[in-house]
Design a protein around this motif. Sequence first.
Motif, mmCIF file in Angstrom:
data_model
loop_
_atom_site.group_PDB
_atom_site.id
_atom_site.type_symbol
_atom_site.label_atom_id
_atom_site.label_comp_id
_atom_site.label_asym_id
_atom_site.label_seq_id
_atom_site.Cartn_x
_atom_site.Cartn_y
_atom_site.Cartn_z
ATOM 1 N N UNK A 1 -13.186 -39.553 15.887
ATOM 2 C CA UNK A 1 -11.848 -39.608 15.276
ATOM 3 C C UNK A 1 -11.537 -38.414 14.373
ATOM 4 N N UNK A 2 -12.555 -37.818 13.748
ATOM 5 C CA UNK A 2 -12.301 -36.675 12.871
ATOM 6 C C UNK A 2 -11.764 -35.501 13.682
ATOM 7 N N UNK A 3 -12.249 -35.360 14.925
ATOM 8 C CA UNK A 3 -11.739 -34.285 15.776
ATOM 9 C C UNK A 3 -10.258 -34.489 16.075
ATOM 10 N N UNK A 4 -9.869 -35.736 16.313
ATOM 11 C CA UNK A 4 -8.460 -36.029 16.581
ATOM 12 C C UNK A 4 -7.614 -35.710 15.359
ATOM 13 N N UNK A 5 -8.112 -36.048 14.170
ATOM 14 C CA UNK A 5 -7.384 -35.753 12.948
ATOM 15 C C UNK A 5 -7.255 -34.247 12.755
ATOM 16 N N UNK A 6 -8.330 -33.525 13.024
ATOM 17 C CA UNK A 6 -8.317 -32.073 12.881
ATOM 18 C C UNK A 6 -7.305 -31.450 13.839
ATOM 19 N N UNK B 1 -1.892 -29.059 14.842
ATOM 20 C CA UNK B 1 -0.595 -29.102 15.515
ATOM 21 C C UNK B 1 0.540 -29.130 14.500
ATOM 22 N N UNK B 2 0.369 -29.904 13.415
ATOM 23 C CA UNK B 2 1.398 -29.962 12.375
ATOM 24 C C UNK B 2 1.578 -28.612 11.701
ATOM 25 N N UNK B 3 0.466 -27.926 11.400
ATOM 26 C CA UNK B 3 0.558 -26.616 10.766
ATOM 27 C C UNK B 3 1.206 -25.600 11.691
ATOM 28 N N UNK B 4 0.907 -25.673 12.982
ATOM 29 C CA UNK B 4 1.518 -24.744 13.936
ATOM 30 C C UNK B 4 3.017 -25.002 14.045
ATOM 31 N N UNK B 5 3.425 -26.262 14.058
ATOM 32 C CA UNK B 5 4.847 -26.589 14.123
ATOM 33 C C UNK B 5 5.570 -26.128 12.865
ATOM 34 N N UNK B 6 4.926 -26.290 11.704
ATOM 35 C CA UNK B 6 5.533 -25.859 10.445
ATOM 36 C C UNK B 6 5.652 -24.337 10.389
#
Length: 112
Positions: free
Chosen positions: A24-29, A34-39
Motif C-alpha cells: 500500500x505504501x507504493x500506491x500512496x507514493x 501523480x498529484x504533484x505532477x498535476x499541480x
Amino acid sequence: MTDTPDQDRTTVAQSAVPAGVAHPVEALHEAVQEDEAALAATAIPDPGPVPEAQAHVGPTDSDAVATSQAAAMATEFMPYKELFQLMGAIVFVLIVLAVGWNAMHASGIWPE
C-alpha cells in the motif's frame, strides 16, 4: 430474513490498493507523485514585480537635508537623549517596585 446457502455472511472489503501493486505504501507514493505532477502542470509561475507598479520618486526641495546649526546640534545630542530616556524608564520601574514593596509590608502580605 433467512439465511440461505447461497448467501455469504462475510463480506470482503474492496482493497484501495490497485491491482499489480505489492504494498500500500507504493500506491500512496504513486498517488502523491501523480498529484504533484498535476499541480506542477497547472501552476502559474509568479511574474515578479510589475514595472508599472514601481513608480520612481524623484527628490524634491522639501527632501533636502537640514544643515542648520540647530539640526546639527539635535543630531549630536541624540545619543544622550536616548540615554536619559532609558535612565528615566529605569528610575520609574524602581519607584514602582519600591511603592509595591512598601505596600506589601504595610498590608502584612510580605514578612518583615
